[in-house]
Design an enzyme around this catalytic site. Structure first.
Site, short mmCIF file in Angstrom:
data_model
loop_
_atom_site.label_atom_id
_atom_site.label_comp_id
_atom_site.label_asym_id
_atom_site.label_seq_id
_atom_site.Cartn_x
_atom_site.Cartn_y
_atom_site.Cartn_z
N SER A 108 0.90 -1.44 0.07
CA SER A 108 0.07 0.21 -0.13
C SER A 108 0.58 1.12 -0.14
CB SER A 108 -0.91 0.00 1.43
OG SER A 108 -2.10 1.06 0.92
N GLU A 204 -1.41 -3.37 -8.12
CA GLU A 204 -2.76 -3.38 -7.24
C GLU A 204 -3.58 -2.01 -6.98
OE1 GLU A 204 -3.51 -3.32 -3.84
OE2 GLU A 204 -1.62 -2.31 -3.45
N HIS A 274 -4.75 -6.04 -1.29
CA HIS A 274 -5.11 -5.44 -0.64
C HIS A 274 -6.47 -6.12 0.33
CE1 HIS A 274 -3.40 -1.39 -1.00
NE2 HIS A 274 -4.06 -0.97 0.34
#
Length: 304
Positions: A108, A204, A274
């Site tokens: 992230s 992602e 995630h």
């Protein structure tokens, strides 16, 4: 440059480079690491709060540097993402990191550190689960495969129950770069701009509707970042939908326009990002996309 592989009894240092972690999740993660046979050392500022950050910028950076310089710490694991890692660069010392190579893992918002550490020091870093993500057995198996047994070539594939797709039977070789799409784009025009030349780009994202994915991929295309890649690994795109606008482009249509249209070997639905499970990808490692068998071949050791 490689960190030392992980053994039971080793010490894992916990840092919070970005957002504030919940105390109960931190404690649960610590208990899980101990149950797996590891010792834990907490950064001094893990529980700090400063605005929406887990402490002041210099303190969060001090925790990271302290863990790299502490020879008793074998691995550095991040608490969570959120936002804030990009604010740490003025306080990080890449020369010291290079002198004390070790495993560093997160995802992230941590994307920006993973790629910068490799680009500036040649240290292989790891896009993988953080302290609150250690409940899934497939995730844990990937940690063991990569960090404890990754001193030789190995393969990364989805769990048998989860299919991975490929647009071709061809192969593509290159070093792995990337992570969260928003963070990749945020590096453009900075000293930490992602280098995608001859790379396999992993992407992602979470909770971004297709039009925002479109905007970010357009930015990467205008910067020639997509065209320079050898191939792509597409991970989780968690909740990246716009249910109220059925006539708009879907996520798959956006990916088709920007990624698939380049006709480069691409793996789709790779279990990283995630959602769960979270497979570990070594950032900077030489790898090969095996489109025929739908897996990633890691072609060199990622720990020593």
């Amino acid at each position: 440059m490689l960190g030392r592989k992980l053994h039971k009894g080793d010490t894992i240092g916990i840092v919070a480079p970005a957002g504030i972690g919940k105390s109960d999740r931190i404690e649960k993660g610590i208990d899980k690491l101990k149950s797996l046979g590891f010792n834990v050392r907490l950064g001094k500022h893990v529980y700090d709060k400063w605005g929406y950050f887990a402490g002041e910028d210099k303190h969060r950076a001090e925790d990271i540097m302290g863990m790299f310089e502490d020879d008793k710490v074998n691995m550095i694991l991040c608490v969570r993402g959120g936002y804030g890692a990009a604010r740490l660069f003025p306080y990080l010392n890449f020369n010291k990191i290079k002198k004390h190579p070790k495993i560093f893992m997160g995802y992230s918002d941590i994307t920006i550190l993973l790629n910068a550490f490799y680009d500036k020091t040649d240290l292989i870093t790891f896009h993988g689960p953080m302290l609150g993500d250690l409940d899934n057995e497939d995730t844990l198996s990937s940690i063991i495969l990569t960090l404890c047994e990754g001193d030789k070539k190995y393969e990364i594939k989805n769990p048998e129950s989860i299919s991975m797709l490929s647009n071709t039977d061809r192969y593509a070789e290159g070093r792995i770069a990337g992570g969260n799409l928003t963070l990749i784009c945020s590096t453009l025009g900075t000293p930490y701009e992602i280098d995608t030349r001859n790379k396999i780009l992993f992407i992602e994202e979470v909770e971004e509707p297709p039009y925002k994915i479109d905007r970010m991929l357009a930015q990467l295309a205008m910067a020639n970042k997509l065209q320079q890649c050898e191939g792509f690994i597409l991970g989780h795109f968690t909740d990246c939908v716009d249910e109220d606008k059925e006539s708009f482009f879907t996520l798959n249509q956006v990916l088709e326009q920007y990624i698939m249209s380049l006709n480069k070997p691409t793996l789709v639905n790779f279990m990283a990002g995630h959602d769960s499970p979270k497979l570990v990808l070594p950032i900077g490692a030489k790898a090969r996309i095996n489109g025929k068998n739908r897996l990633v071949e890691i072609m060199e050791p990622v720990v020593k």
